[in-house]
Design a protein around this motif. Structure first.
Motif, PDB file in Angstrom:
ATOM      1  N   GLU A 189       0.836  -1.199   0.000  1.00 36.48           N
ATOM      2  CA  GLU A 189       0.000   0.000   0.000  1.00 36.48           C
ATOM      3  C   GLU A 189       0.873   1.251   0.000  1.00 36.48           C
ATOM      4  O   GLU A 189       0.514   2.262  -0.614  1.00 36.48           O
ATOM      5  CB  GLU A 189      -0.928   0.007   1.214  1.00 36.48           C
ATOM      6  CG  GLU A 189      -1.886   1.186   1.218  1.00 36.48           C
ATOM      7  CD  GLU A 189      -2.833   1.199   2.405  1.00 36.48           C
ATOM      8  OE1 GLU A 189      -3.685   2.107   2.463  1.00 36.48           O
ATOM      9  OE2 GLU A 189      -2.715   0.320   3.278  1.00 36.48           O
ATOM     10  N   GLU A 190       2.030   1.175   0.648  1.00 38.37           N
ATOM     11  CA  GLU A 190       2.933   2.331   0.689  1.00 38.37           C
ATOM     12  C   GLU A 190       3.461   2.692  -0.699  1.00 38.37           C
ATOM     13  O   GLU A 190       3.814   3.842  -0.966  1.00 38.37           O
ATOM     14  CB  GLU A 190       4.106   2.058   1.624  1.00 38.37           C
ATOM     15  CG  GLU A 190       3.738   1.941   3.098  1.00 38.37           C
ATOM     16  CD  GLU A 190       3.006   0.654   3.431  1.00 38.37           C
ATOM     17  OE1 GLU A 190       2.229   0.646   4.420  1.00 38.37           O
ATOM     18  OE2 GLU A 190       3.183  -0.352   2.695  1.00 38.37           O
ATOM     19  N   TRP A 194      -1.890   4.838  -7.459  1.00 41.72           N
ATOM     20  CA  TRP A 194      -3.287   4.887  -7.912  1.00 41.72           C
ATOM     21  C   TRP A 194      -3.727   3.502  -8.340  1.00 41.72           C
ATOM     22  O   TRP A 194      -2.951   2.740  -8.906  1.00 41.72           O
ATOM     23  CB  TRP A 194      -3.445   5.843  -9.089  1.00 41.72           C
ATOM     24  CG  TRP A 194      -4.873   6.283  -9.326  1.00 41.72           C
ATOM     25  CD1 TRP A 194      -5.749   5.818 -10.260  1.00 41.72           C
ATOM     26  CD2 TRP A 194      -5.575   7.286  -8.590  1.00 41.72           C
ATOM     27  NE1 TRP A 194      -6.935   6.471 -10.161  1.00 41.72           N
ATOM     28  CE2 TRP A 194      -6.874   7.383  -9.146  1.00 41.72           C
ATOM     29  CE3 TRP A 194      -5.227   8.119  -7.524  1.00 41.72           C
ATOM     30  CZ2 TRP A 194      -7.831   8.275  -8.660  1.00 41.72           C
ATOM     31  CZ3 TRP A 194      -6.181   9.013  -7.050  1.00 41.72           C
ATOM     32  CH2 TRP A 194      -7.460   9.079  -7.611  1.00 41.72           C
ATOM     33  N   ASN A 204      -5.888   6.205  -4.106  1.00 35.71           N
ATOM     34  CA  ASN A 204      -4.452   6.069  -3.864  1.00 35.71           C
ATOM     35  C   ASN A 204      -4.144   5.331  -2.573  1.00 35.71           C
ATOM     36  O   ASN A 204      -3.018   5.353  -2.088  1.00 35.71           O
ATOM     37  CB  ASN A 204      -3.792   7.453  -3.845  1.00 35.71           C
ATOM     38  CG  ASN A 204      -4.497   8.406  -2.888  1.00 35.71           C
ATOM     39  OD1 ASN A 204      -5.240   7.979  -2.002  1.00 35.71           O
ATOM     40  ND2 ASN A 204      -4.263   9.698  -3.058  1.00 35.71           N
ATOM     41  N   ALA A 205      -5.171   4.679  -1.994  1.00 37.79           N
ATOM     42  CA  ALA A 205      -4.967   3.951  -0.740  1.00 37.79           C
ATOM     43  C   ALA A 205      -6.084   2.937  -0.562  1.00 37.79           C
ATOM     44  O   ALA A 205      -7.131   3.014  -1.210  1.00 37.79           O
ATOM     45  CB  ALA A 205      -4.949   4.922   0.447  1.00 37.79           C
ATOM     46  N   GLN A 207      -9.105   1.682   1.467  1.00 34.83           N
ATOM     47  CA  GLN A 207     -10.111   2.313   2.309  1.00 34.83           C
ATOM     48  C   GLN A 207     -10.551   1.324   3.388  1.00 34.83           C
ATOM     49  O   GLN A 207     -10.983   0.211   3.097  1.00 34.83           O
ATOM     50  CB  GLN A 207     -11.309   2.722   1.441  1.00 34.83           C
ATOM     51  CG  GLN A 207     -12.533   3.185   2.188  1.00 34.83           C
ATOM     52  CD  GLN A 207     -12.313   4.448   2.974  1.00 34.83           C
ATOM     53  OE1 GLN A 207     -12.159   4.371   4.196  1.00 34.83           O
ATOM     54  NE2 GLN A 207     -12.298   5.579   2.290  1.00 34.83           N
ATOM     55  N   SER A 213     -15.676   2.288   0.117  1.00 28.75           N
ATOM     56  CA  SER A 213     -14.950   1.836  -1.069  1.00 28.75           C
ATOM     57  C   SER A 213     -15.865   1.100  -2.039  1.00 28.75           C
ATOM     58  O   SER A 213     -15.912   1.412  -3.234  1.00 28.75           O
ATOM     59  CB  SER A 213     -13.788   0.928  -0.672  1.00 28.75           C
ATOM     60  OG  SER A 213     -14.265  -0.234  -0.002  1.00 28.75           O
ATOM     61  N   GLY A 219     -11.670   5.006  -2.696  1.00 26.06           N
ATOM     62  CA  GLY A 219     -10.512   4.201  -2.344  1.00 26.06           C
ATOM     63  C   GLY A 219     -10.740   2.744  -2.673  1.00 26.06           C
ATOM     64  O   GLY A 219     -11.837   2.318  -3.056  1.00 26.06           O
ATOM     65  N   LYS A 222     -10.748  -3.124   1.139  1.00 20.03           N
ATOM     66  CA  LYS A 222      -9.764  -3.908   1.891  1.00 20.03           C
ATOM     67  C   LYS A 222      -9.916  -5.411   1.645  1.00 20.03           C
ATOM     68  O   LYS A 222      -9.082  -6.197   2.105  1.00 20.03           O
ATOM     69  CB  LYS A 222      -9.887  -3.604   3.377  1.00 20.03           C
ATOM     70  CG  LYS A 222     -11.270  -3.851   3.974  1.00 20.03           C
ATOM     71  CD  LYS A 222     -11.335  -3.361   5.411  1.00 20.03           C
ATOM     72  CE  LYS A 222     -12.733  -3.483   5.995  1.00 20.03           C
ATOM     73  NZ  LYS A 222     -12.826  -2.924   7.358  1.00 20.03           N
ATOM     74  N   LYS A 242       4.577   4.067  -7.166  1.00 18.77           N
ATOM     75  CA  LYS A 242       5.154   5.391  -6.969  1.00 18.77           C
ATOM     76  C   LYS A 242       6.411   5.642  -7.791  1.00 18.77           C
ATOM     77  O   LYS A 242       6.933   6.754  -7.799  1.00 18.77           O
ATOM     78  CB  LYS A 242       5.400   5.620  -5.479  1.00 18.77           C
ATOM     79  CG  LYS A 242       4.094   5.791  -4.718  1.00 18.77           C
ATOM     80  CD  LYS A 242       4.265   6.134  -3.262  1.00 18.77           C
ATOM     81  CE  LYS A 242       2.908   6.361  -2.609  1.00 18.77           C
ATOM     82  NZ  LYS A 242       3.014   6.612  -1.152  1.00 18.77           N
ATOM     83  N   ASN A 561      -7.831  12.389  -3.940  1.00 19.60           N
ATOM     84  CA  ASN A 561      -7.991  11.011  -3.469  1.00 19.60           C
ATOM     85  C   ASN A 561      -8.927  10.178  -4.330  1.00 19.60           C
ATOM     86  O   ASN A 561      -9.011   8.963  -4.159  1.00 19.60           O
ATOM     87  CB  ASN A 561      -8.515  11.012  -2.028  1.00 19.60           C
ATOM     88  CG  ASN A 561      -7.556  11.658  -1.060  1.00 19.60           C
ATOM     89  OD1 ASN A 561      -6.350  11.399  -1.109  1.00 19.60           O
ATOM     90  ND2 ASN A 561      -8.062  12.526  -0.189  1.00 19.60           N
TER      91      ASN A 561
END
Length: 848
Positions: A189-190, A194, A204-205, A207, A213, A219, A222, A242, A561
């Protein structure tokens, strides 16, 4: 160590052809590589492991994430049930969306059953025991408990950032099967920049709130959910890390469901492909499934074969570039233009709609007395809180005043406008906590009161829509109306009072307690736009400053986001066309302030909104039957149409996209500003060739795709939205094609449904001449329904302009007649013939 083995393999044994390298070393390594992608497998203890999955960047080859290469498929002896699974959220069983939201509850429950929650069947996972080179491909095989599995990897010569993967399973026992694409590479996740499954969610993460979500697209979920095909708009799962590398899984065309097979609506019935953002172990990676367990084609008898063909794309680019690759290169969006043609031009349809909205009977107009004034509105026979088949509504006030001005119709101006104006005046609350807000969108004739559509609440965004936008548009046509000015001022002050220090607003207030409700949501909607209207009409800088404060909050919290909510209360505010209104509001704010951050945010929001528009399956000319009529497949195509709301519980789940294409004119404006052809293509595909969904008698298109040519049904006010967006679209086409030689000022966005705007309240220009738009019956006639037109008269009254627009990508010849007597000119008729290039334009100027 992996890189060392790879380098040795490359040095010692390399077979090279057409820029593609396949390597084998000591029978325990295999690789595929070209100038864009590098893959390297090693055999470890009789298992082939993928050690390297790299893409070319400006800093050399970089890994997408952690390479893996594990394969999987799902097996079930019995067909999975569709019973929903209890979900634990914050230590308690999730109760969502709640019993009040009956229209969407069943779809959400189905979306949380075993198959979509990825809890059905038995996962068979393995690393293959056998791997070898075969011609230009790398092949892996594995004898599994369910049969022989085979995967063939080939670098695509046409698109070198693509890997073609064909997987198959020859089964040795009866049962239900689903092939999953291999876990090629996972990211943390880090390292996520996107992720998107178009039509379902983006962000970008991960949720942590599952409803936010899975229902609101805020987001990535999970859980490794499987997204249903009926609301996947572009068949791809895309993820960017990234380092700027983007990986996508794109199933090849022809394996997806047909929304209308032969003579049946199969939009939601069939589910042939599923997509996810995670593998079964909840690791981030694009994954696709075919067939879907328990669905069409998944039951196999012993000896039968399941097959799945996909592309795995790896590019050093953002998600949007890869997304467009899926749309254009794989699903051949441009091909749709070769098939499209109209039976009736949009211009002629406008005149049909003009007749419809003046018809008291078919348009369901009703007059009522309220507080000493007569008001008029159209019946609304859908669900409204407290209604007894007596709800009335007016919509698209800008289009109403626009048509009155353009047509100069005496009946319209004398028998409609005054009483629709009364409706808007009487609609507003004059005192207390809700002063400046409207009592409700709907008037209930029997109980003589205004009310909202759903629930006992009021939303601040409704001030922007039904006070600011509606009254603001009236003031553009009636700038001296002091009563309307006072009501607009009330709305502006209400928005200021309700605005929070951070710039945002509450989603809603309870009408009785005045306390905020739906606090699990944030107001990611264009509420700030109302203050822009106040600034434009009153000129007070405090409104502009507050609007910028609201827009900045939206950019930081929503746009950056990918978080949005919608404006349909009966769907519990699932994200919808309010998203593209945010984009348009930000674009307008850029034009007000020249601050480029608003332009950039407008463009990014619009890119996200394109994922609300269908781009598959690839259309064709196959003959199909609907209501006893034969049509070709492309005529029923969903391509180019946007959904009202999609995902796991939006209206698109059962009903498909909508035919209300409010975004078209704004998309053309974005095309002009950015040069991005996707905006232009999607606008034209939404607007043109949709006759199968237009009622022949009224000219009104059905709202939902699933209703085909039923027309307005219980919603006659929809005709106003259609008049609004069609006219704005046609004028914008003229402006874009003429490169600004034709231009007209716009009003404010219409309430609720999108960014189209009214015109005609002030002159525009054609070739430098000041002109007024006009719309007259029996004025222009052509022999080609693919030719649209708009008409205008010089402000001095000495000339008439007809601007013809070719609605096809091919050259068209047409004949025309211009009946000048319909506008009071003594001359009777002017005839002519013209040629126009694909999507061209032609201006005819006639001196009076």
């Amino acid at each position: 160590m992996n890189n060392r083995l790879e380098n040795i393999a490359r040095i010692l044994i390399t077979i090279s052809f057409s820029g593609v390298c396949l390597s084998a070393f000591a029978q325990n390594s295999l690789s595929l590589s070209n100038e864009h992608i590098n893959m390297f497998w090693t055999q470890q203890e009789d298992e082939w492991i993928l050690n390297t999955f790299e893409g070319k960047t400006g800093k050399g080859n970089k890994p997408f994430g952690t390479a893996c290469g594990e394969y999987a498929f799902i097996y079930a002896k019995d067909k999975p049930t569709s019973d929903f699974l209890p979900i634990i959220e914050n230590g308690d069983t999730l109760d969502f969306p709640g019993s009040l939201f009956k229209y969407v509850a069943d779809d959400f429950n189905r979306a949380t059953s075993g198959v979509p929650m990825n809890k059905a069947g038995e996962y068979i996972k393995f690393y293959p025991a056998k791997g070898y080179q075969s011609g230009g491909s790398i092949v892996f095989e594995q004898q599994t408990p369910c049969g022989n599995y085979k995967a063939v990897w080939t670098l695509d010569k046409q698109y070198p950032s693509d890997i073609l993967l064909n997987i198959s399973l020859s089964v040795n026992k009866d049962g239900y099967y689903s092939l999953a694409t291999p876990t090629v590479s996972t990211i943390s996740e880090e390292n996520l920049a996107w992720g998107v499954v178009p039509g379902f969610f983006q962000g970008n993460a991960i949720q942590q709130s599952f409803p936010l979500s899975y229902a609101y697209a805020q987001g990535l979920p999970k859980y490794p959910v499987l997204c249903r095909e009926s609301t996947i708009t572009t068949l791809s799962s895309i993820m960017t890390n990234k380092e700027g590398l983007t990986m996508a899984v794109i199933p090849e065309p022809g394996q997806d469901r047909d929304p209308y097979e032969k003579d049946e609506n199969t939009h939601s019935k069939l589910w042939k492909v599923a997509l996810s953002h995670m593998n079964n172990e909840a690791k981030l990676t694009p994954v696709a499934y075919h067939p879907v367990l328990g669905e069409s084609g998944s039951f196999l008898k012993k000896g039968e074969i399941a097959e799945f063909s996909v592309r795995i794309t790896l590019r050093h680019s953002d998600w949007y570039s890869v997304y467009k690759h899926a749309i254009y290169d794989v699903y051949k969006l441009k091909y749709s233009f070769e098939l499209r043609e109209n039976k009736r031009s949009l211009s002629e349809r406008l005149l049909k709609l003009y007749d419809y909205v003046l018809d008291d009977k078919t348009a369901l107009w009703h007059e009522e007395e309220y507080k000493g004034r007569k008001l008029i509105a159209q019946s609304y026979l859908g669900g409204v809180a407290g209604a007894d088949k007596d709800a009335m509504k007016n919509s698209d006030i800008g289009a109403v005043w626009m048509l009155a001005r353009l047509s100069q119709d005496k009946q319209f101006n004398e028998k409609r406008i005054p009483y629709i104006r009364n409706f808007k005046i009487l609609q507003q609350s004059q005192n207390g906590f809700f002063k400046g807000a409207v009592e409700g969108q709907y008037y209930l004739a029997k109980s003589k009161r205004f009310t909202e559509e759903w629930g006992n609440h009021f939303e601040p965004v409704a001030v922007t829509y039904y006070t600011m936008a509606d009254l603001g548009n009236i003031l553009l046509f009636e700038p001296e109306n002091e009563e309307i000015k006072g009501l607009l001022k009330n709305g502006a002050e209400r928005l200021l009072e309700w605005q929070q220090e951070n710039g945002g607003w509450q989603v809603a207030y309870d009408r009785t307690t005045h306390q905020p409700i739906y606090t699990d949501l944030k107001d990611y909607r264009p509420t700030f736009y109302g203050l822009m209207i106040a600034y434009q009409l009153f000129g007070d800088k405090k409104y502009l400053e507050a609007a910028q404060n609201g827009a900045d909050w939206i950019i930081d919290n929503a746009v950056n986001n990918g978080y949005f909510v919608g404006v349909c209360g009966d769907a519990r505010f699932v994200n919808d066309f309010a998203t593209i209104q945010i984009s348009c509001a930000l674009f307008d704010l850029y034009e007000m302030t020249s601050d480029k951050k608003y332009l950039d945010a407008a463009i990014e929001t619009a890119k996200i909104y394109t994922t609300s528009i269908y781009t598959h399956p690839v259309p064709n000319k196959e003959i199909k039957t609907i209501k006893g009529k034969e049509v070709e497949d492309w005529q029923l195509s969903q391509i180019g149409s946007n959904f009202e709301h999609g995902g796991s519980m939006g209206s698109a789940v059962p009903s498909g996209p909508i035919l209300l294409a409010s975004h078209c004119a704004y998309f053309l404006k974005l095309y002009k500003a950015t040069g991005d052809e996707l905006f232009c293509d999607l606008a034209r595909l939404a607007a043109l060739g949709k006759d199968a969904f237009v009622n022949e008698g009224t000219g009104v298109a059905s709202y939902y795709w699933s209703q085909f040519d039923n027309g307005s049904g219980p919603f006659p006010h929809h005709a106003w939205w259609q008049i609004g967006w069609i006219y704005d679209y046609l004028v914008t086409e003229a402006e874009v094609r003429s490169n600004g030689k034709i231009s007209f000022p716009r009003g404010f966005m219409t309430a609720k449904v999108g960014p189209h705007k009214a015109l005609g309240f002030t002159p525009g220009k054609i070739n430098g001449q000041k002109v007024n738009l006009i719309l007259r019956k029996d004025f222009v006639e052509t022999d080609n329904p693919n030719i649209d037109y708009i008409t205008a008269q010089s402000a001095s009254g000495d000339a008439i302009y007809v601007v013809f627009l070719n609605g096809q990508s091919k050259k068209n010849r047409f004949s025309y007649k211009i009946n000048l007597s319909s506008i009071g000119n003594k001359a009777k008729m002017q005839k002519g013939q013209a040629d126009m290039d694909g999507f061209g334009y032609k201006i005819i100027k006639i001196r009076k």
